[in-house]
Design a protein around this motif. Sequence first.
Motif, mmCIF file in Angstrom:
data_model
loop_
_atom_site.group_PDB
_atom_site.id
_atom_site.type_symbol
_atom_site.label_atom_id
_atom_site.label_comp_id
_atom_site.label_asym_id
_atom_site.label_seq_id
_atom_site.Cartn_x
_atom_site.Cartn_y
_atom_site.Cartn_z
ATOM 1 N N ALA A 81 -14.594 42.240 63.590
ATOM 2 C CA ALA A 81 -14.539 41.498 64.710
ATOM 3 C C ALA A 81 -15.749 41.882 65.550
ATOM 4 N N MET A 82 -16.202 43.053 65.814
ATOM 5 C CA MET A 82 -17.382 43.327 66.481
ATOM 6 C C MET A 82 -18.329 42.407 66.303
ATOM 7 N N ALA A 106 -12.874 34.601 61.012
ATOM 8 C CA ALA A 106 -11.868 35.923 61.009
ATOM 9 C C ALA A 106 -12.388 37.306 61.312
ATOM 10 N N GLY A 107 -11.935 37.858 62.360
ATOM 11 C CA GLY A 107 -12.348 39.088 62.837
ATOM 12 C C GLY A 107 -11.683 40.255 62.476
ATOM 13 N N SER A 108 -12.038 40.988 61.562
ATOM 14 C CA SER A 108 -11.210 42.168 60.865
ATOM 15 C C SER A 108 -11.701 43.506 61.550
ATOM 16 N N HIS A 109 -10.781 44.627 61.455
ATOM 17 C CA HIS A 109 -10.929 45.871 62.027
ATOM 18 C C HIS A 109 -11.203 45.911 63.546
ATOM 19 N N ALA A 110 -10.302 44.818 64.122
ATOM 20 C CA ALA A 110 -10.203 44.625 65.446
ATOM 21 C C ALA A 110 -9.282 45.961 66.233
ATOM 22 N N GLY A 111 -9.534 46.422 67.409
ATOM 23 C CA GLY A 111 -8.810 47.528 67.986
ATOM 24 C C GLY A 111 -9.019 48.918 67.684
ATOM 25 N N ILE A 112 -8.163 49.549 68.506
ATOM 26 C CA ILE A 112 -8.333 51.070 68.316
ATOM 27 C C ILE A 112 -8.073 51.608 67.046
ATOM 28 N N HIS A 121 -17.334 50.091 66.071
ATOM 29 C CA HIS A 121 -16.539 49.288 65.450
ATOM 30 C C HIS A 121 -15.277 49.039 65.873
ATOM 31 N N GLN A 122 -14.589 49.621 66.816
ATOM 32 C CA GLN A 122 -13.406 49.426 67.185
ATOM 33 C C GLN A 122 -13.641 48.195 68.475
ATOM 34 N N CYS A 123 -13.451 47.078 67.980
ATOM 35 C CA CYS A 123 -13.710 45.871 69.060
ATOM 36 C C CYS A 123 -12.434 45.822 69.859
ATOM 37 N N TYR A 162 -10.103 31.348 65.929
ATOM 38 C CA TYR A 162 -10.293 32.728 65.943
ATOM 39 C C TYR A 162 -9.062 33.461 65.430
ATOM 40 N N ILE A 163 -9.104 34.231 64.396
ATOM 41 C CA ILE A 163 -8.068 34.937 63.913
ATOM 42 C C ILE A 163 -8.205 36.403 63.889
ATOM 43 N N ARG A 164 -7.387 37.159 64.500
ATOM 44 C CA ARG A 164 -7.667 38.606 64.835
ATOM 45 C C ARG A 164 -6.958 39.546 63.437
#
Length: 316
Positions: A81-82, A106-112, A121-123, A162-164
């Motif tokens: 995601a970042m 598609a934004g993977s690895h989003a959030g804490i 990398h924690q978007c 956009y898909i998180r």
Amino acid sequence: MAQVIKKATRESFGMALCELAKTNKDIIVFDADLAAATKTGIFKKEFPDRFFDCGIAEGNMVGVAAGMAAAGKIPVAASFAMFATGRAFEQIRNSVAYPHLNVKIAGSHAGISTGEDGATHQCLEDIGIMRTIPGMVILNPADHYEMMAATKAAIEYKGPVYIRLGRLAIDSFNDPDTYTFELGKGITLHEGNDVAVIATGLVVNEALKAVKELEAEGINARLINIHTIKPIDRDIIIKAAKETGRIITVEEHNVIGGLGDAVCDVVSAECPVKVTKIGVNDRFGYSGPALELLDKFGLTQPHIAKVVRDVVKEDK
């Protein structure tokens, strides 16, 4: 009772793409050298001729996807995601959204909960970034079943989406036999009129546990799952504001620019009530085990329940 499936939504996304591609020959997938992590590798294994690795060059990847959309294909462009929303912002804005092309980001690895990958990398800004782009649909599914349904809806929708996607495996809570996904429509998971809790993504299940705990204490909190951040379900938010008089938002995102701000935009214009935001308070994350980080940042059941108790007590 539906089977509880513990799965990261990134994996559910990869599975859904494969299923949809069996009957829709126009679906093609681009990735930025991260197929194993984003789980587009599931699609690659099944449809190698419709998968393209663009390397560590997200801007170029989105540009190529825009070209394929203009040629009539349904391209999915995936990365962390970042990088998908940050590094490729200009291409998403000018090459995809401005001409309203049918590209799915598609934004993977989003959030804490990206955990040990650390702050870079924690978007925590992706939803805010995408909300500023005209015509962009934003989806943040909460579990395996919702991600499967949301991916189908994204593919069927004509325009940019956009898909998180999350990295952490989480338990499902939706029942596939009764669950219905409708783009732009929130879902009431728990009834109550003392306060309304509005949550999105991975933390919806934590909020659900919290409101059930509170119910046993005599606090009746309404819980709303907002899987579509944009366009947001104004009706369900206004109804909750009018009937409860108090809203708490919960998101695995910066409190600036995400769900909390989207909800505030609605209530300030339609039915002003006090809104308390639970999220990451305008700071960067840091490396650590995902579950410990979620707890540290107040995104788990105990903290959510405490905030609800405090709000209800304050209003009495």
